[in-house]
Design an enzyme around this catalytic site. Structure first.
Site, PDB file in Angstrom:
ATOM      1  N   ARG A 135       0.836  -1.196   0.000  1.00 11.37           N
ATOM      2  CA  ARG A 135       0.000   0.000   0.000  1.00 11.37           C
ATOM      3  C   ARG A 135       0.875   1.253   0.000  1.00 11.37           C
ATOM      4  O   ARG A 135       1.983   1.253   0.513  1.00 11.37           O
ATOM      5  CB  ARG A 135      -0.909   0.030   1.236  1.00 11.37           C
ATOM      6  CG  ARG A 135      -2.116  -0.924   1.132  1.00 11.37           C
ATOM      7  CD  ARG A 135      -3.030  -0.796   2.337  1.00 11.37           C
ATOM      8  NE  ARG A 135      -2.360  -1.198   3.554  1.00 11.37           N
ATOM      9  CZ  ARG A 135      -1.832  -0.387   4.441  1.00 11.37           C
ATOM     10  NH1 ARG A 135      -1.925   0.927   4.283  1.00 11.37           N
ATOM     11  NH2 ARG A 135      -1.223  -0.840   5.513  1.00 11.37           N
ATOM     12  N   TYR A 170      -1.535  -3.605  -6.856  1.00 12.30           N
ATOM     13  CA  TYR A 170      -1.287  -4.363  -5.645  1.00 12.30           C
ATOM     14  C   TYR A 170      -2.413  -4.290  -4.616  1.00 12.30           C
ATOM     15  O   TYR A 170      -2.893  -3.202  -4.279  1.00 12.30           O
ATOM     16  CB  TYR A 170       0.014  -3.893  -4.964  1.00 12.30           C
ATOM     17  CG  TYR A 170       0.437  -4.868  -3.911  1.00 12.30           C
ATOM     18  CD1 TYR A 170       1.178  -5.999  -4.238  1.00 12.30           C
ATOM     19  CD2 TYR A 170       0.019  -4.718  -2.598  1.00 12.30           C
ATOM     20  CE1 TYR A 170       1.511  -6.934  -3.281  1.00 12.30           C
ATOM     21  CE2 TYR A 170       0.353  -5.656  -1.629  1.00 12.30           C
ATOM     22  CZ  TYR A 170       1.094  -6.757  -1.985  1.00 12.30           C
ATOM     23  OH  TYR A 170       1.413  -7.688  -1.035  1.00 12.30           O
ATOM     24  N   LYS A 227      -9.672  -2.239   1.483  1.00 10.64           N
ATOM     25  CA  LYS A 227      -9.411  -1.078   2.332  1.00 10.64           C
ATOM     26  C   LYS A 227     -10.190   0.149   1.859  1.00 10.64           C
ATOM     27  O   LYS A 227     -10.666   0.942   2.670  1.00 10.64           O
ATOM     28  CB  LYS A 227      -7.906  -0.788   2.387  1.00 10.64           C
ATOM     29  CG  LYS A 227      -7.085  -1.956   2.933  1.00 10.64           C
ATOM     30  CD  LYS A 227      -7.495  -2.299   4.337  1.00 10.64           C
ATOM     31  CE  LYS A 227      -7.163  -3.696   4.779  1.00 10.64           C
ATOM     32  NZ  LYS A 227      -5.910  -3.927   5.439  1.00 10.64           N
ATOM     33  N   HIS A 281     -10.677  -2.198  11.287  1.00  8.45           N
ATOM     34  CA  HIS A 281      -9.573  -3.057  10.820  1.00  8.45           C
ATOM     35  C   HIS A 281      -9.346  -4.143  11.876  1.00  8.45           C
ATOM     36  O   HIS A 281      -8.365  -4.098  12.615  1.00  8.45           O
ATOM     37  CB  HIS A 281      -8.324  -2.181  10.640  1.00  8.45           C
ATOM     38  CG  HIS A 281      -7.193  -2.843   9.923  1.00  8.45           C
ATOM     39  ND1 HIS A 281      -5.880  -2.449  10.077  1.00  8.45           N
ATOM     40  CD2 HIS A 281      -7.163  -3.862   9.034  1.00  8.45           C
ATOM     41  CE1 HIS A 281      -5.092  -3.193   9.317  1.00  8.45           C
ATOM     42  NE2 HIS A 281      -5.847  -4.067   8.677  1.00  8.45           N
ATOM     43  N   SER A 288      -1.490  -3.402  10.319  1.00  3.94           N
ATOM     44  CA  SER A 288      -1.123  -4.285   9.209  1.00  3.94           C
ATOM     45  C   SER A 288       0.112  -5.108   9.559  1.00  3.94           C
ATOM     46  O   SER A 288       1.098  -4.576  10.078  1.00  3.94           O
ATOM     47  CB  SER A 288      -0.843  -3.449   7.962  1.00  3.94           C
ATOM     48  OG  SER A 288      -1.978  -2.671   7.658  1.00  3.94           O
ATOM     49  N   ALA A 289       0.022  -6.403   9.251  1.00  2.64           N
ATOM     50  CA  ALA A 289       1.120  -7.345   9.510  1.00  2.64           C
ATOM     51  C   ALA A 289       1.516  -7.390  10.985  1.00  2.64           C
ATOM     52  O   ALA A 289       2.692  -7.497  11.318  1.00  2.64           O
ATOM     53  CB  ALA A 289       2.331  -7.047   8.622  1.00  2.64           C
ATOM     54  N   CYS A 290       0.515  -7.304  11.867  1.00  5.50           N
ATOM     55  CA  CYS A 290       0.778  -7.407  13.307  1.00  5.50           C
ATOM     56  C   CYS A 290      -0.011  -8.539  13.962  1.00  5.50           C
ATOM     57  O   CYS A 290      -0.212  -8.529  15.179  1.00  5.50           O
ATOM     58  CB  CYS A 290       0.482  -6.087  13.996  1.00  5.50           C
ATOM     59  SG  CYS A 290       1.664  -4.790  13.554  1.00  5.50           S
ATOM     60  N   THR A 300      -4.412 -12.237  11.081  1.00  4.79           N
ATOM     61  CA  THR A 300      -4.681 -13.522  10.438  1.00  4.79           C
ATOM     62  C   THR A 300      -4.296 -14.667  11.379  1.00  4.79           C
ATOM     63  O   THR A 300      -5.029 -15.647  11.543  1.00  4.79           O
ATOM     64  CB  THR A 300      -3.897 -13.637   9.113  1.00  4.79           C
ATOM     65  OG1 THR A 300      -4.266 -12.540   8.284  1.00  4.79           O
ATOM     66  CG2 THR A 300      -4.205 -14.947   8.405  1.00  4.79           C
ATOM     67  N   ASN A 301      -3.141 -14.497  12.032  1.00  8.07           N
ATOM     68  CA  ASN A 301      -2.672 -15.554  12.927  1.00  8.07           C
ATOM     69  C   ASN A 301      -3.608 -15.763  14.106  1.00  8.07           C
ATOM     70  O   ASN A 301      -3.902 -16.902  14.467  1.00  8.07           O
ATOM     71  CB  ASN A 301      -1.253 -15.235  13.410  1.00  8.07           C
ATOM     72  CG  ASN A 301      -0.223 -15.638  12.369  1.00  8.07           C
ATOM     73  OD1 ASN A 301       0.208 -16.782  12.329  1.00  8.07           O
ATOM     74  ND2 ASN A 301       0.136 -14.708  11.486  1.00  8.07           N
ATOM     75  N   ASP A 329      -9.451  -9.608   8.846  1.00 14.17           N
ATOM     76  CA  ASP A 329      -8.928  -8.273   8.525  1.00 14.17           C
ATOM     77  C   ASP A 329      -9.923  -7.138   8.764  1.00 14.17           C
ATOM     78  O   ASP A 329      -9.520  -6.069   9.184  1.00 14.17           O
ATOM     79  CB  ASP A 329      -8.460  -8.244   7.061  1.00 14.17           C
ATOM     80  CG  ASP A 329      -7.530  -7.071   6.753  1.00 14.17           C
ATOM     81  OD1 ASP A 329      -6.610  -6.832   7.543  1.00 14.17           O
ATOM     82  OD2 ASP A 329      -7.732  -6.394   5.728  1.00 14.17           O
ATOM     83  N   ARG A 367       1.998 -12.211  -0.402  1.00 12.39           N
ATOM     84  CA  ARG A 367       0.665 -12.549   0.113  1.00 12.39           C
ATOM     85  C   ARG A 367       0.079 -13.763  -0.580  1.00 12.39           C
ATOM     86  O   ARG A 367       0.492 -14.139  -1.674  1.00 12.39           O
ATOM     87  CB  ARG A 367      -0.275 -11.362  -0.110  1.00 12.39           C
ATOM     88  CG  ARG A 367       0.164 -10.062   0.562  1.00 12.39           C
ATOM     89  CD  ARG A 367      -0.694  -9.703   1.712  1.00 12.39           C
ATOM     90  NE  ARG A 367      -0.127  -8.642   2.546  1.00 12.39           N
ATOM     91  CZ  ARG A 367      -0.683  -8.224   3.678  1.00 12.39           C
ATOM     92  NH1 ARG A 367      -1.811  -8.772   4.101  1.00 12.39           N
ATOM     93  NH2 ARG A 367      -0.138  -7.278   4.400  1.00 12.39           N
ATOM     94  N   ASN A 397      -1.277 -17.675  22.470  1.00 12.50           N
ATOM     95  CA  ASN A 397      -2.084 -16.477  22.730  1.00 12.50           C
ATOM     96  C   ASN A 397      -3.460 -16.833  23.287  1.00 12.50           C
ATOM     97  O   ASN A 397      -4.142 -15.989  23.869  1.00 12.50           O
ATOM     98  CB  ASN A 397      -2.225 -15.625  21.466  1.00 12.50           C
ATOM     99  CG  ASN A 397      -0.894 -15.019  21.043  1.00 12.50           C
ATOM    100  OD1 ASN A 397      -0.011 -14.817  21.879  1.00 12.50           O
ATOM    101  ND2 ASN A 397      -0.740 -14.734  19.755  1.00 12.50           N
TER     102      ASN A 397
END
Ligand code: GTP
Ligand code: SPV
Ligand code: MN
Length: 594
Positions: free
Chosen positions: A83, A211, A220, A240, A262-264, A267-268, A291, A379, A506
């Site tokens: 992005r 992208y 987004k 988000h 983002s990327a923190c 998804t996990n 997301d 991704r 977690n």
């Protein structure tokens, strides 16, 4: 009026509603001059034809059919891999409506600039019309849009990420309203690239990038920037956030919504697999979304949430059998990979997987001197239906009731593993003062600490001051609001290593939250929130050093004082529109710390 006449009237209205869409498509074609116009119906045949087209022109490379059936690799332009926040604008008539959190341009200027770029840009290309629905097609919380694009890669990604095609078009015919998104990959020239939003017109114009979040406009651009604007007007929230269901051994499921930048780790967490002892005891985890979360108060006063998306556009690096077996199972077939590396036998590869790469993300022979083999923001795109933990409630048109809202970011120091906000106002402050280190999901430096309120810094389509006011407004008579928590999986020790094992473990943190929600355990009051009492937090079976266990739950008033001063300055930077209650809350905490 008899039934026959009223249905004739309804048909006429539906046709005229579609006429608005037809007119917009015709005007856009007149501007962009495509060779052909194709209306997408979302069918298997259409998907197969697009895959074949892209295989022929080299934009999709087939992967090893034995290990990854019906899966593909797309390599984006190396200058177009994330992005672009500095090129993303919110165009409102008043600059103040967009706020200091957004780049702003006057709508007329924005349109002029974009239309100059769009003029004739689709010559030699096909214009695809993509009707889509964000959310279950029969959900009152869902909203429709239409994306016009000249990228077949966007079409096949939108097919997995949204409910795309004939059913969405039917809903648009009935409702008449839809978000208009116009996209062209243009020349992929970073100097001719803009992502512009016109919330007052419910429209989006994106040029010069193919992208992810720049180009898949349902994600987004629509589901966060435009939807957050609509949500404020209509009394709901577009966030988000992941949505996950946690089923305890008694068979009760609590749904949790969590905002991480983002990327923190969204998804996990959404696909978490419980540690063995928890699995044995009967804990289960159900993925609703990874997301984006749209939620609104239901008749009982609780917040009900849907995932507006139908697929995952997930970070590949780090995804492994250890960290996220559910994601790995999702992407074992029918997946599009973007910017990953390849092994000798043509399997997708990234850092974190076993084996060795042969070609890097740009298709060069792998050489560690060139950096990681897979791009750090590479991704996978995959349908949510392929997720082994996909929740049966994910398609529920009414959404799922939210028991807890969680905020979190990458904080190497100070911020403990978990704490709870005292009440809603404090919870909104905790979200508003979130900080995190930047990641590869956006262009620019990585690892720089910045404020990212509610993980919405790049995505809130209006002034943060008004956004915080909107959040505070959910506390009203009859409301049954979720408890609010803050977590930090990314605390580091003196050796620079993460103190907390994270991922499946977690669940231990989520268990404590659920116990709090159910009123089964107490907590230790501090100036900044409620911390778990040692006895109430299950660390059994973890190989944590005594120092790590101490540090993860420690409260350091002196450092927190410095943090609160910084937060106060940050909130003040939004000026007069800032709700006084938030600043009073921050001052109150500061006064206890002093
Ligand atoms: P977006 O799709 O960009 O919004 O990101 P996301 O929030 O879904 O992030 P994701 O879950 O894909 O995680 C991104 C990175 O964080 C990966 O490299 C993960 O390995 C890492 N990560 C996720 N969860 C944990 C955790 O609990 N501990 C640690 N140490 N790293 C984690
Ligand atoms: C993010 O950056 O938060 C993403 C990926 O989820 S993108 O779709 O590119 O925005
Ligand atoms: Mn995201």
């Amino acid at each position: 009026m008899n039934a026959a006449i009223s249905s004739v009237d309804e048909n006429k209205t539906a046709r005229s509603r579609l006429a608005r869409l037809n007119d917009w498509v015709a005007q856009t074609a007149a501007l962009t001059r495509p060779d052909a116009v194709q209306w997408c119906d979302g069918s298997d045949a259409e998907y197969a034809a697009l895959l074949e087209l892209m295989q022929k022109d080299g934009s999709l490379l087939p992967l090893n059919p034995d290990t990854h059936p019906r899966s593909w690799l797309h390599r984006s332009d190396p200058r177009d891999v994330a992005r672009v926040e500095h090129l993303t604008f919110v165009c409102t008539s008043e600059k103040d409506a967009a706020g200091p959190n957004n780049h702003w341009m006057a709508p007329a200027d924005g349109h002029r600039k974009m239309d100059e770029l769009f003029a004739g840009c689709m010559r030699g290309r096909t214009l695809y019309v993509i009707p889509y629905c964000m959310g279950p097609i029969d959900s009152p919380l869902a909203r429709c849009g239409v994306e016009i694009t000249d990228s077949p890669y966007v079409v096949v990604n939108m097919r997995m990420m949204t409910r795309m095609g004939a059913a969405a078009l039917t809903r648009i015919e009935t409702e008449g309203s839809f978000v208009k998104g116009l996209h062209s990959t243009g020349e992929l020239d970073p100097d001719r690239r803009f992502i512009m939003h016109f919330p007052e017109e419910l429209s989006i114009k994106s040029y010069g990038s193919g992208y992810g979040g720049n180009a898949l406009l349902g994600k987004k651009c629509h589901a966060l920037r435009i939807a957050s604007w609509q949500a404020r007007q209509e009394g709901w929230l577009a966030e988000h956030m992941l949505i996950v269901g946690i089923e305890n051994p008694r068979g009760e499921t609590h749904y949790i919504a969590a905002a991480f930048p983002s990327a923190c780790g969204k998804t996990n967490l959404a696909m978490l697999i419980p540690p063995e002892s928890y699995r044995d005891a009967g804990w289960k985890v159900w993925t609703v979304g990874d997301d984006i979360c749209w939620m609104r108060p239901g008749a009982d006063g609780r917040l009900y949430a849907i995932n507006p998306e139908a697929g995952f556009f997930g970070v590949a690096p780090g995804t492994s059998a250890n960290s996220n077996p559910n994601a790995l199972a999702c992407i074992s077939h029918d997946t599009i990979f973007t910017n990953v590396a390849l092994t000798q036998d043509n399997q997708p590869w990234w850092e974190g997987l076993e084996g060795t790469p042969a070609l890097d993300w740009q298709g060069r022979a792998y050489d560690p001197a060139n950096g990681p083999a897979a791009h750090p923001n590479s991704r996978f795109t995959v349908s949510a239906r392929q997720c082994p933990s996909y929740s049966p409630r994910a398609e529920d048109p009414q959404g799922v009731p939210i028991s807890a809202i969680v905020f979190g970011g990458r904080r190497p120091s100070l911020v403990p593993l978990v704490f709870e906000a005292r009440d809603w106002t404090h919870g909104v402050l905790v979200g508003a003062s979130m900080g995190s280190e930047t990641t590869a999901a956006a262009t620019g430096a990585v690892g720089v600490m910045r404020r990212d309120p509610m993980a919405m810094k790049p995505f809130c389509g209006y002034n943060f001051a008004d956004y915080f006011t909107h959040w505070l407004g959910f506390e009203k008579p009859g409301a049954q609001l979720p408890k609010v928590f803050h977590v930090n999986w990314f605390r580091k020790g003196a050796d620079g290593q993460f103190l907390w094992p994270g991922f499946g473990e977690n669940l231990r943190v989520l268990e404590w939250m659920i116990e709090r929600v159910e009123g089964r355990v107490g907590a230790e009051e501090t100036a900044v929130g409620r911390f778990p009492a040692k006895a109430d937090f299950n660390l059994e079976g973890l190989a944590l050093s005594a120092e790590a266990a101490e540090e993860l739950f420690a409260f350091h008033p002196g450092e927190w004082k410095a943090e609160l001063l910084e937060i106060g300055d940050y909130l003040a930077s939004y000026g007069d529109g800032m709700p006084p209650r938030l600043q009073q809350e921050a001052s109150h905490i500061l006064s206890i710390l002093e």
